[in-house]
Every structure is written in structure tokens, then in C-alpha cells.
Design a protein around this motif. Sequence first.
Motif, short mmCIF file in Angstrom:
data_model
loop_
_atom_site.label_atom_id
_atom_site.label_comp_id
_atom_site.label_asym_id
_atom_site.label_seq_id
_atom_site.Cartn_x
_atom_site.Cartn_y
_atom_site.Cartn_z
N ALA A 121 0.84 -1.21 0.00
CA ALA A 121 0.00 0.00 0.00
C ALA A 121 0.87 1.26 0.00
O ALA A 121 0.52 2.27 -0.62
CB ALA A 121 -0.93 0.00 1.22
N GLU A 122 2.00 1.18 0.68
CA GLU A 122 2.90 2.35 0.73
C GLU A 122 3.55 2.58 -0.64
O GLU A 122 3.67 3.72 -1.09
CB GLU A 122 3.98 2.15 1.79
CG GLU A 122 3.41 2.19 3.20
CD GLU A 122 4.44 1.85 4.27
OE1 GLU A 122 4.32 2.40 5.39
OE2 GLU A 122 5.36 1.04 4.01
N ILE A 123 3.96 1.48 -1.29
CA ILE A 123 4.60 1.63 -2.60
C ILE A 123 3.59 2.18 -3.61
O ILE A 123 3.92 3.04 -4.44
CB ILE A 123 5.22 0.29 -3.06
CG1 ILE A 123 6.37 -0.10 -2.12
CG2 ILE A 123 5.71 0.36 -4.52
CD1 ILE A 123 7.57 0.87 -2.12
N LYS A 124 2.34 1.71 -3.50
CA LYS A 124 1.29 2.21 -4.40
C LYS A 124 1.15 3.74 -4.23
O LYS A 124 1.09 4.50 -5.21
CB LYS A 124 -0.02 1.50 -4.05
CG LYS A 124 -1.13 1.76 -5.03
CD LYS A 124 -2.32 0.88 -4.77
CE LYS A 124 -3.49 1.42 -5.57
NZ LYS A 124 -4.76 1.26 -4.90
N GLN A 125 1.12 4.16 -2.98
CA GLN A 125 1.00 5.59 -2.68
C GLN A 125 2.23 6.37 -3.17
O GLN A 125 2.10 7.46 -3.74
CB GLN A 125 0.82 5.73 -1.15
CG GLN A 125 0.77 7.14 -0.62
CD GLN A 125 -0.52 7.86 -0.98
OE1 GLN A 125 -1.38 7.30 -1.67
NE2 GLN A 125 -0.65 9.10 -0.56
N ILE A 126 3.39 5.78 -3.00
CA ILE A 126 4.65 6.43 -3.44
C ILE A 126 4.62 6.64 -4.96
O ILE A 126 4.96 7.71 -5.46
CB ILE A 126 5.86 5.58 -2.99
CG1 ILE A 126 6.12 5.83 -1.50
CG2 ILE A 126 7.10 5.85 -3.83
CD1 ILE A 126 7.19 4.95 -0.88
N GLU A 134 12.37 11.19 -2.14
CA GLU A 134 12.36 10.32 -0.96
C GLU A 134 11.07 10.59 -0.20
O GLU A 134 10.55 11.71 -0.21
CB GLU A 134 13.57 10.61 -0.06
CG GLU A 134 14.86 10.19 -0.75
CD GLU A 134 16.09 10.35 0.13
OE1 GLU A 134 15.97 10.30 1.37
OE2 GLU A 134 17.18 10.53 -0.44
N PHE A 135 10.58 9.55 0.44
CA PHE A 135 9.31 9.66 1.16
C PHE A 135 9.50 9.23 2.61
O PHE A 135 10.42 8.48 2.93
CB PHE A 135 8.25 8.77 0.50
CG PHE A 135 7.86 9.26 -0.87
CD1 PHE A 135 6.79 10.13 -1.03
CD2 PHE A 135 8.59 8.88 -1.99
CE1 PHE A 135 6.46 10.60 -2.29
CE2 PHE A 135 8.25 9.34 -3.25
CZ PHE A 135 7.18 10.20 -3.41
N GLY A 136 8.58 9.74 3.47
CA GLY A 136 8.64 9.35 4.89
C GLY A 136 7.26 9.01 5.39
O GLY A 136 6.25 9.35 4.77
N ARG A 137 7.24 8.29 6.53
CA ARG A 137 5.98 7.97 7.21
C ARG A 137 5.82 8.93 8.38
O ARG A 137 6.75 9.09 9.17
CB ARG A 137 6.03 6.57 7.83
CG ARG A 137 6.14 5.44 6.89
CD ARG A 137 6.16 4.11 7.67
NE ARG A 137 6.51 3.05 6.75
CZ ARG A 137 7.72 2.54 6.61
NH1 ARG A 137 8.72 2.98 7.36
NH2 ARG A 137 7.94 1.57 5.74
N THR A 138 4.61 9.50 8.49
CA THR A 138 4.33 10.33 9.67
C THR A 138 3.94 9.40 10.82
O THR A 138 3.73 8.19 10.61
CB THR A 138 3.16 11.28 9.39
OG1 THR A 138 2.01 10.48 9.07
CG2 THR A 138 3.44 12.22 8.25
N ALA A 139 3.80 9.98 12.02
CA ALA A 139 3.45 9.17 13.20
C ALA A 139 2.14 8.42 12.96
O ALA A 139 1.96 7.29 13.43
CB ALA A 139 3.35 10.07 14.42
#
Length: 237
Positions: free
Chosen positions: A144-149, A177-182
Motif C-alpha cells: 500500500a505504501e509503494i502504491k501511494q509512493i 524520498e518519502f517518509g511515514r508520519t506518526a
Amino acid sequence: MAKMIYAGKAKQLWTTDDDQLLRVVYTNQATALNGKRKDQISGKGKLNNEISTLVFKYLAQNGIPTHFVKKISATEELVKKVSIIPLEVVTRNIGAGHFAARFGVKEGLRLAVPVEELYYKSDELDDPFMNESQVYALKVAIPAEIKQIWQLSRQVNQLLTPLFASLGLQLVDFKLEFGRTADGQIILADEFSPDNCRLWDLKTKQHMDKDVFRRELGDLADVYSEVLRRLASKLGE
Ligand code: 5GP
């Protein structure tokens, strides 16, 4: 007391009084060959901070979630704290750099579709190419994260290609580059400057990016100043 929590090749990250925010310091260091060649270039930190601020504000205004909060001095900005996903997310519109070398094509080849590549961020390993199954096998990110990226990277390309074209610059390729928020949201992090993209002057085909340093083609600060001048003429306050 502010603490430096990360020292990269061209930036440092410092804590602030607010545990949700970090301070980024842009330095004058330029590196090539994954840090094996280093130089100090007067004005580079300031130029990248100004360029990245303009680009991140433009992306945010156009719906891209980013870590950028505000520019706080000539060489510093405040950003949201995220946990960085250790991937370099590269999009290519034109064949150049490593792509041209790997596939034996001439630099400048117009690609039939944009190329999307992932690299595992690791200085010790020289940022190896990584495919999606390798990302999942090593638990670097979830599908899901890669899809969003990829969705965000495509939107960034769709926003920035016409923006730079309107300034007489071709957006050849770029690295995000991407990051995850809390709360688990994926947002755009790092910077957008001629350090992490290729820009060619549409008329003269002159390199207007870090290839000027990598290939010793001229004065990097002059070229970055020109990119900033064009961006500010369109986006500056
Ligand atoms: P290439 O793979 O052709 O060297 O680079 C493709 C694009 O990604 C270029 O715009 C380049 O500046 C950017 N890029 C690739 N790796 C890195 C890296 O480690 N650091 C930075 N700043 N940019 C990178």
C-alpha cells in the motif's frame, strides 16, 4: 538543547523544541561518486534551500503532502518529523545518466513512457537497484505504501514537467524520498533541487544541475542561481 541527529552528504538534521519538527541545514558540500569526490561550493546551501522551498510550496499548493513547514533562514528550513523510507524513488522522462549507460542508449533519448525505479538507500552498498518484491521481502515498505509512493511520484512529474518547461527547462529525471508520519501517512520528504534532478536548458541543451559538478562542466553556483532566478520569476513571492 538541539541535537544533530543526521549528517548527510549535503544536509544536516537537527532536533527542535517541538518533538514533531526538525530543522534542516543545507550545507555547501557537493559530492559525486557516492561521496568519493567532495567539494565546498560557496552559496550552494542557500541556493538549494531557496529552490527546494519554492518547489515544495508549489507541490503542496497542488495537493502533494510534504514534510515542508517553512524556510527559517537562508540555509535552514523547518520540516515535519517522519521516519524516512530508505528508498530512492527515481522517475525518468529522458534517457540520461545511469539509465543511458546501463542500456547503451544515447543521452537525450525520449522515453516512450516514464521509467520508474527504486534504489535501496545505503552508502555502504552504493544504493543498489531494488525491485518491488525485494522491497517487500526485506520489509522496507508494504504494497500500500509503494502504491501511494508511485501515485505521488507520478503527480510530482505531472506538476513539475510543465512547470520547468514553462521556464525553458526540460525535467529529464529526478529522485524523490518519502517518509511515514506518526499516523502512518506517506509524505514527500528530503528536497527538490538541481542536486537530485536533471534539468536541461530547452534551447541550448546546457546541463543546469549537479552534472555540472559530476562532469566538471562549469560553475555549479552560477547554474543553480539561474535555475533559482527562473523559478522565482514564476513562483517567488
Ligand atoms: P542516475 O541513476 O542516472 O544517476 O540518476 C537519476 C536521477 O536521480 C538524477 O536526477 C540524479 O540526480 C538522481 N539521483 C540518483 N541517485 C541519487 C543520490 O544518491 N543522491 C541524489 N541527490 N540524487 C540522486
